[in-house]
Design an enzyme around this catalytic site. Structure first.
Site, PDB file in Angstrom:
ATOM      1  N   ARG A   1      -9.153   1.412   9.474  1.00 33.18           N
ATOM      2  CA  ARG A   1      -8.654   0.084   9.807  1.00 33.18           C
ATOM      3  C   ARG A   1      -9.671  -0.741  10.580  1.00 33.18           C
ATOM      4  NH1 ARG A   1      -2.784   0.682   9.278  1.00 33.18           N
ATOM      5  NH2 ARG A   1      -1.633  -1.125  10.031  1.00 33.18           N
TER       6      ARG A   1
ATOM      7  N   LYS B   1       0.832  -1.214   0.000  1.00 33.32           N
ATOM      8  CA  LYS B   1       0.000   0.000   0.000  1.00 33.32           C
ATOM      9  C   LYS B   1       0.864   1.262   0.000  1.00 33.32           C
ATOM     10  CE  LYS B   1      -2.029  -1.210   3.854  1.00 33.32           C
ATOM     11  NZ  LYS B   1      -1.328  -2.478   4.091  1.00 33.32           N
TER      12      LYS B   1
ATOM     13  N   ARG C   1      11.576  -5.560   5.013  1.00 32.73           N
ATOM     14  CA  ARG C   1      11.333  -4.131   4.729  1.00 32.73           C
ATOM     15  C   ARG C   1      12.353  -3.252   5.459  1.00 32.73           C
ATOM     16  NH1 ARG C   1       5.410  -1.961   5.340  1.00 32.73           N
ATOM     17  NH2 ARG C   1       5.515  -2.904   7.398  1.00 32.73           N
TER      18      ARG C   1
ATOM     19  N   ARG D   1       0.028  -8.458  13.895  1.00 34.74           N
ATOM     20  CA  ARG D   1      -0.545  -7.448  12.994  1.00 34.74           C
ATOM     21  C   ARG D   1      -1.431  -8.108  11.940  1.00 34.74           C
ATOM     22  NH1 ARG D   1       4.625  -4.638  11.231  1.00 34.74           N
ATOM     23  NH2 ARG D   1       3.298  -3.503   9.780  1.00 34.74           N
TER      24      ARG D   1
ATOM     25  N   ARG E   1      11.826  -1.284  10.972  1.00 33.63           N
ATOM     26  CA  ARG E   1      10.831  -0.847  11.950  1.00 33.63           C
ATOM     27  C   ARG E   1      10.768  -1.840  13.102  1.00 33.63           C
ATOM     28  NH1 ARG E   1       5.467   0.240   8.431  1.00 33.63           N
ATOM     29  NH2 ARG E   1       4.570  -0.631  10.326  1.00 33.63           N
TER      30      ARG E   1
HETATM   31  P1  ADP Z   1       2.246  -1.854   3.227  1.00 28.56           P
HETATM   32  O1  ADP Z   1       2.234  -0.346   3.167  1.00 28.56           O
HETATM   33  O2  ADP Z   1       1.028  -2.458   2.580  1.00 28.56           O
HETATM   34  O3  ADP Z   1       2.466  -2.379   4.618  1.00 28.56           O
HETATM   35  P2  ADP Z   1       4.822  -1.626   1.827  1.00 28.56           P
HETATM   36  O4  ADP Z   1       4.494  -0.750   0.665  1.00 28.56           O
HETATM   37  O5  ADP Z   1       5.568  -1.002   2.951  1.00 28.56           O
HETATM   38  O6  ADP Z   1       3.474  -2.368   2.362  1.00 28.56           O
HETATM   39  O7  ADP Z   1       5.638  -2.886   1.255  1.00 28.56           O
HETATM   40  C1  ADP Z   1       6.091  -3.922   2.133  1.00 28.56           C
HETATM   41  C2  ADP Z   1       7.452  -4.426   1.663  1.00 28.56           C
HETATM   42  O8  ADP Z   1       7.309  -5.146   0.431  1.00 28.56           O
HETATM   43  C3  ADP Z   1       8.478  -3.323   1.387  1.00 28.56           C
HETATM   44  O9  ADP Z   1       9.737  -3.797   1.810  1.00 28.56           O
HETATM   45  C4  ADP Z   1       8.400  -3.117  -0.127  1.00 28.56           C
HETATM   46  O10 ADP Z   1       9.666  -2.669  -0.663  1.00 28.56           O
HETATM   47  C5  ADP Z   1       8.069  -4.526  -0.630  1.00 28.56           C
HETATM   48  N1  ADP Z   1       7.169  -4.539  -1.800  1.00 28.56           N
HETATM   49  C6  ADP Z   1       6.121  -3.698  -2.067  1.00 28.56           C
HETATM   50  N2  ADP Z   1       5.507  -4.028  -3.222  1.00 28.56           N
HETATM   51  C7  ADP Z   1       6.162  -5.121  -3.697  1.00 28.56           C
HETATM   52  C8  ADP Z   1       6.004  -5.965  -4.859  1.00 28.56           C
HETATM   53  N3  ADP Z   1       5.028  -5.742  -5.762  1.00 28.56           N
HETATM   54  N4  ADP Z   1       6.867  -7.001  -5.011  1.00 28.56           N
HETATM   55  C9  ADP Z   1       7.846  -7.232  -4.095  1.00 28.56           C
HETATM   56  N5  ADP Z   1       8.052  -6.493  -2.995  1.00 28.56           N
HETATM   57  C10 ADP Z   1       7.222  -5.445  -2.781  1.00 28.56           C
HETATM   58  P1  AMP Z   2       1.341   0.757   9.306  1.00 31.16           P
HETATM   59  O1  AMP Z   2       2.449   1.735   9.069  1.00 31.16           O
HETATM   60  O2  AMP Z   2       0.112   1.045   8.511  1.00 31.16           O
HETATM   61  O3  AMP Z   2       1.797  -0.673   9.189  1.00 31.16           O
HETATM   62  O4  AMP Z   2       0.904   0.963  10.834  1.00 31.16           O
HETATM   63  C1  AMP Z   2       1.789   0.744  11.906  1.00 31.16           C
HETATM   64  C2  AMP Z   2       1.026   0.752  13.229  1.00 31.16           C
HETATM   65  O5  AMP Z   2       0.459   2.055  13.468  1.00 31.16           O
HETATM   66  C3  AMP Z   2      -0.161  -0.213  13.337  1.00 31.16           C
HETATM   67  O6  AMP Z   2       0.241  -1.522  13.677  1.00 31.16           O
HETATM   68  C4  AMP Z   2      -0.996   0.463  14.434  1.00 31.16           C
HETATM   69  O7  AMP Z   2      -0.440   0.238  15.724  1.00 31.16           O
HETATM   70  C5  AMP Z   2      -0.810   1.936  14.109  1.00 31.16           C
HETATM   71  N1  AMP Z   2      -1.845   2.399  13.153  1.00 31.16           N
HETATM   72  C6  AMP Z   2      -1.649   2.796  11.856  1.00 31.16           C
HETATM   73  N2  AMP Z   2      -2.820   3.156  11.291  1.00 31.16           N
HETATM   74  C7  AMP Z   2      -3.784   2.971  12.235  1.00 31.16           C
HETATM   75  C8  AMP Z   2      -5.205   3.143  12.262  1.00 31.16           C
HETATM   76  N3  AMP Z   2      -5.878   3.568  11.190  1.00 31.16           N
HETATM   77  N4  AMP Z   2      -5.855   2.864  13.425  1.00 31.16           N
HETATM   78  C9  AMP Z   2      -5.199   2.451  14.509  1.00 31.16           C
HETATM   79  N5  AMP Z   2      -3.878   2.246  14.552  1.00 31.16           N
HETATM   80  C10 AMP Z   2      -3.162   2.500  13.424  1.00 31.16           C
END
Ligand code: ADP
Ligand code: AMP
Ligand code: ZN
Length: 222
Positions: free
Chosen positions: A92, A17, A130, A174, A163
């Protein structure tokens, strides 16, 4: 009516995302709003909000709705969101989704909800590999999306870090929280005829192209 375009990206943690939203920002001219990024920014600056959020984030639990909803409402008053936004990580749960409907109602409501599908195994691989830039928040992967120089951000030379909540134990919780609290939103938006589903198990640029096709069209209509 002063119409704005609001896209809500859905998918398990690791679905891509944030990666997709950052690419879409420039192409669509509306900002990404990532509640996770805003919480991490507050954490880095040791604000009251950041300290509160940390106790939930470290466990992979959701930060309370009241705080989160107020934060998004506040973010949407900033001038860069006057045309709308790409929501990443919000809403969420159903309470947040209903609140967001009320917030966006004066602007024509939510425009479209792309759901990015990947398997849980793939989510684990992506999240545990990541890496994030400490200064600009750009997202990399140690195998799938490597920076040009290891541990250094391509964009600004910032240091890449893992992270705290991307360690395997927290990731499992999660995913559990996603299925329990966030996945009901799939039905919620399906019933509103806003859901579109995409295969996230493809290279980043392919997912991006499909998203642009879907969102660019909707953006032009709005
Ligand atoms: P989200 O925001 O849904 O948690 P991220 O955009 O942070 O996901 O992506 C999670 C991990 O996967 C990151 O390390 C990113 O570089 C990698 N990633 C994202 N899209 C792809 C893809 N299409 N193929 C392989 N790796 C990906
Ligand atoms: P993310 O970066 O989206 O993976 O979010 C990291 C963490 O932030 C989550 O595991 C939650 O603890 C908190 N968080 C992010 N977005 C929300 C939301 N919309 N509602 C509640 N907690 C959130
Ligand atoms: Zn950077």
């Amino acid at each position: 009516m002063n119409r704005r375009t609001f896209f809500v990206l859905l998918g398990v943690p690791g679905a891509g995302k944030g990666t997709q939203a950052k690419l879409l920002e420039d192409r669509l001219g509306i900002p990404q709003i990532s509640t996770g990024d805003i919480f991490r920014y507050n954490l880095k600056n040791e604000t009251e909000l950041g300290i509160l959020a940390k106790s939930y984030m470290d466990k992979g639990e959701l930060v309370p709705d009241e705080v989160t909803i107020r934060m998004v409402e506040d973010r949407l008053t900033q001038p860069d969101a006057k045309g709308g936004a790409i929501l990443d990580g919000f809403p969420r749960n159903l309470v947040q989704a209903q609140a967001f409907d009320k917030i966006t109602e004066p602007y024509g409501g939510v425009s479209l909800v792309p759901l990015i599908h990947i398997s849980d195994e793939e989510a684990m691989r992506r999240i545990t590999g990541r890496r994030v830039c400490r200064s600009c928040g750009a997202v990399y992967h140690v195998e799938f999306n490597k920076p040009k120089v290891a541990d250094v951000c391509d964009l600004d030379g910032g240091e890449l870090y893992q992270r705290n909540d991307d360690k395997p134990d927290t990731v499992r919780n999660r995913l559990y929280v996603y299925y329990k609290q966030t996945s009901p939103l799939i039905g919620y938006y399906f019933a509103k005829e806003l859901l579109v589903e995409l295969d996230g198990n493809r290279p980043i640029d392919q997912v991006q192209d499909e998203l642009m096709g879907l969102l660019g069209e909707r953006d032009a209509v709005a």
